[in-house]
Design a protein around this motif. Structure first.
Motif, PDB file in Angstrom:
ATOM      1  N   UNK A  67      -9.335   6.436  12.782  1.00  0.00           N
ATOM      2  CA  UNK A  67      -9.637   7.670  12.051  1.00  0.00           C
ATOM      3  C   UNK A  67     -10.887   8.352  12.605  1.00  0.00           C
ATOM      4  N   UNK A  68     -11.897   7.559  12.911  1.00  0.00           N
ATOM      5  CA  UNK A  68     -13.121   8.144  13.469  1.00  0.00           C
ATOM      6  C   UNK A  68     -12.857   8.808  14.817  1.00  0.00           C
ATOM      7  N   UNK A  69     -11.962   8.221  15.601  1.00  0.00           N
ATOM      8  CA  UNK A  69     -11.611   8.829  16.890  1.00  0.00           C
ATOM      9  C   UNK A  69     -10.962  10.193  16.713  1.00  0.00           C
ATOM     10  N   UNK A  70     -10.371  10.418  15.541  1.00  0.00           N
ATOM     11  CA  UNK A  70      -9.763  11.710  15.230  1.00  0.00           C
ATOM     12  C   UNK A  70     -10.721  12.633  14.494  1.00  0.00           C
ATOM     13  N   UNK A  71     -11.967  12.195  14.310  1.00  0.00           N
ATOM     14  CA  UNK A  71     -12.949  13.027  13.631  1.00  0.00           C
ATOM     15  C   UNK A  71     -12.771  13.090  12.123  1.00  0.00           C
ATOM     16  N   UNK A  72     -12.044  12.137  11.566  1.00  0.00           N
ATOM     17  CA  UNK A  72     -11.843  12.100  10.109  1.00  0.00           C
ATOM     18  C   UNK A  72     -12.971  11.285   9.480  1.00  0.00           C
ATOM     19  N   UNK A  73     -13.706  11.856   8.523  1.00  0.00           N
ATOM     20  CA  UNK A  73     -14.778  11.100   7.880  1.00  0.00           C
ATOM     21  C   UNK A  73     -14.200   9.952   7.048  1.00  0.00           C
ATOM     22  N   UNK A  74     -14.861   8.802   7.091  1.00  0.00           N
ATOM     23  CA  UNK A  74     -14.355   7.596   6.445  1.00  0.00           C
ATOM     24  C   UNK A  74     -15.473   6.906   5.669  1.00  0.00           C
ATOM     25  N   UNK A  75     -15.119   6.377   4.502  1.00  0.00           N
ATOM     26  CA  UNK A  75     -15.998   5.494   3.742  1.00  0.00           C
ATOM     27  C   UNK A  75     -15.156   4.286   3.338  1.00  0.00           C
ATOM     28  N   UNK A  76     -15.684   3.083   3.515  1.00  0.00           N
ATOM     29  CA  UNK A  76     -14.967   1.861   3.141  1.00  0.00           C
ATOM     30  C   UNK A  76     -15.859   1.037   2.213  1.00  0.00           C
ATOM     31  N   UNK A  77     -15.838   1.349   0.920  1.00  0.00           N
ATOM     32  CA  UNK A  77     -16.754   0.706  -0.017  1.00  0.00           C
ATOM     33  C   UNK A  77     -16.337  -0.728  -0.341  1.00  0.00           C
ATOM     34  N   UNK A  78     -17.287  -1.536  -0.826  1.00  0.00           N
ATOM     35  CA  UNK A  78     -16.928  -2.861  -1.308  1.00  0.00           C
ATOM     36  C   UNK A  78     -16.192  -2.753  -2.643  1.00  0.00           C
ATOM     37  N   UNK A  79     -15.152  -3.520  -2.794  1.00  0.00           N
ATOM     38  CA  UNK A  79     -14.394  -3.569  -4.039  1.00  0.00           C
ATOM     39  C   UNK A  79     -14.912  -4.774  -4.837  1.00  0.00           C
ATOM     40  N   UNK A  80     -15.441  -4.575  -6.049  1.00  0.00           N
ATOM     41  CA  UNK A  80     -16.027  -5.700  -6.787  1.00  0.00           C
ATOM     42  C   UNK A  80     -15.038  -6.818  -7.122  1.00  0.00           C
ATOM     43  N   UNK A  81     -13.755  -6.504  -7.310  1.00  0.00           N
ATOM     44  CA  UNK A  81     -12.722  -7.503  -7.606  1.00  0.00           C
ATOM     45  C   UNK A  81     -12.969  -8.257  -8.911  1.00  0.00           C
ATOM     46  N   UNK A  82     -13.540  -7.555  -9.889  1.00  0.00           N
ATOM     47  CA  UNK A  82     -13.875  -8.200 -11.163  1.00  0.00           C
ATOM     48  C   UNK A  82     -13.028  -7.726 -12.324  1.00  0.00           C
ATOM     49  N   UNK A  83     -12.192  -6.717 -12.140  1.00  0.00           N
ATOM     50  CA  UNK A  83     -11.345  -6.248 -13.232  1.00  0.00           C
ATOM     51  C   UNK A  83     -10.872  -4.843 -12.964  1.00  0.00           C
ATOM     52  N   UNK A  84      -9.660  -4.529 -13.413  1.00  0.00           N
ATOM     53  CA  UNK A  84      -9.037  -3.244 -13.090  1.00  0.00           C
ATOM     54  C   UNK A  84      -9.864  -2.048 -13.554  1.00  0.00           C
ATOM     55  N   UNK A  85     -10.290  -2.063 -14.815  1.00  0.00           N
ATOM     56  CA  UNK A  85     -11.027  -0.907 -15.342  1.00  0.00           C
ATOM     57  C   UNK A  85     -12.381  -0.748 -14.667  1.00  0.00           C
ATOM     58  N   UNK A  86     -13.115  -1.843 -14.543  1.00  0.00           N
ATOM     59  CA  UNK A  86     -14.462  -1.749 -13.968  1.00  0.00           C
ATOM     60  C   UNK A  86     -14.413  -1.441 -12.474  1.00  0.00           C
ATOM     61  N   UNK A  87     -13.470  -2.034 -11.766  1.00  0.00           N
ATOM     62  CA  UNK A  87     -13.348  -1.759 -10.327  1.00  0.00           C
ATOM     63  C   UNK A  87     -12.918  -0.317 -10.073  1.00  0.00           C
ATOM     64  N   UNK A  88     -11.970   0.172 -10.888  1.00  0.00           N
ATOM     65  CA  UNK A  88     -11.521   1.562 -10.735  1.00  0.00           C
ATOM     66  C   UNK A  88     -12.645   2.536 -11.042  1.00  0.00           C
ATOM     67  N   UNK A  89     -13.463   2.206 -12.044  1.00  0.00           N
ATOM     68  CA  UNK A  89     -14.602   3.069 -12.378  1.00  0.00           C
ATOM     69  C   UNK A  89     -15.582   3.130 -11.215  1.00  0.00           C
ATOM     70  N   UNK A  90     -15.786   2.002 -10.555  1.00  0.00           N
ATOM     71  CA  UNK A  90     -16.684   1.982  -9.398  1.00  0.00           C
ATOM     72  C   UNK A  90     -16.136   2.853  -8.260  1.00  0.00           C
ATOM     73  N   UNK A  91     -14.850   2.693  -7.964  1.00  0.00           N
ATOM     74  CA  UNK A  91     -14.246   3.482  -6.878  1.00  0.00           C
ATOM     75  C   UNK A  91     -14.257   4.971  -7.229  1.00  0.00           C
ATOM     76  N   UNK A  92     -13.988   5.309  -8.485  1.00  0.00           N
ATOM     77  CA  UNK A  92     -14.044   6.713  -8.909  1.00  0.00           C
ATOM     78  C   UNK A  92     -15.439   7.279  -8.733  1.00  0.00           C
ATOM     79  N   UNK A  93     -16.456   6.454  -9.010  1.00  0.00           N
ATOM     80  CA  UNK A  93     -17.843   6.881  -8.840  1.00  0.00           C
ATOM     81  C   UNK A  93     -18.168   7.141  -7.376  1.00  0.00           C
TER      82      UNK A  93
END
Length: 240
Positions: free
Chosen positions: A29-55
């Motif tokens: 993706x970077x070779x195509x100039x597409x900006x990328x972010x790969x955050x850590x996934x807490x893996x502690x629960x659906x609601x809390x993990x989704x809230x983190x990714x949404x943030x």
């Protein structure tokens, strides 16, 4: 070349893995100039993990395409309701409906070998009893998670697993962003972690644009990063 309207691809890893599993996809993706972010996934629960990714998504300036692998698919289905999310890409992933748990979704079809090869442990929870987390048994890991990945790589992946809170399998999704956002899905046809039938059913239900890779394991982002990046690139270009 990227423009101000080029969506950022936010790559959400799944259980038993970390963001390094996206390394080959990130490079493509970077070779195509597409900006990328790969955050850590807490893996502690659906609601809390989704809230983190949404943030994470909400704090990015401009549009975002959320990409979820495996359990990460359930997270982007919830987190994708963030206002600046313009598309969803599911990679060998759970595509959950609102009010549905991972267990309910996968329970519609024969269970994969993953289910009988999980190892339980506990972790401390402040002010409560210890909670249960799971990893894949080391001996079963190569065949279940990464059958099409070189052995020297799977040996590293097996000992570097990040456990998933067991409660994540029974927690229900609070939203299904694919109902209002366009989606794409890659089905790994030889997946031994999530039954490919689960992937096909859920992606079709979501109205996703589907690509299927024959012989692909659950670790398809590691084994076939170009093909995974191609689908993400299609989503970025379609929504940018």
């Amino acid at each position: 070349m990227p423009t101000n309207s080029t969506p950022t691809a936010v790559l959400v890893h799944g259980a038993f893995a970390d963001a390094s599993t996206w390394t080959g996809v990130i490079a493509e993706l970077q070779n195509d100039g597409i900006p990328v972010v790969a955050p850590p996934n807490p893996l502690r629960g659906l609601a809390s993990d989704a809230a983190y990714i949404a943030s994470v998504a909400a704090q990015i300036d401009g549009p975002v395409v959320l990409v979820g692998h495996s359990y990460g698919g359930a997270l982007i289905s919830v987190a994708g309701t963030a206002e600046n999310v313009v598309g969803l890409v599911y990679v060998a992933a759970y595509v959950t409906e609102e009010g549905e748990s991972l267990g309910e979704l996968q329970g519609r079809f024969p269970l994969s070998p993953l289910v009988s090869n999980l190892k339980e442990a506990t972790y401390p929870v402040e002010g409560a009893e210890p909670a249960v987390e799971v990893t894949i048994k080391a001996g079963a890991f190569p065949d279940i998670f990464a059958a099409d990945v070189p052995e020297d790589v799977t040996k590293v992946l097996a000992v570097a697993q990040r456990p998933l809170a067991a409660g994540a399998f029974t927690e229900t999704a609070s939203a299904a962003a694919w109902k209002t956002k366009p989606s794409w899905a890659l089905v790994a046809a030889a997946d031994q972690a999530i039954n490919p039938e689960v992937q096909r059913f859920a992606a079709t239900r979501a109205g996703a644009t589907i690509v299927e890779l024959e012989g692909a394991s659950h670790a398809v982002a590691v084994s076939q990063p170009k093909q995974v990046a191609d689908l993400i690139r299609d989503a970025v270009r379609s929504t940018g």
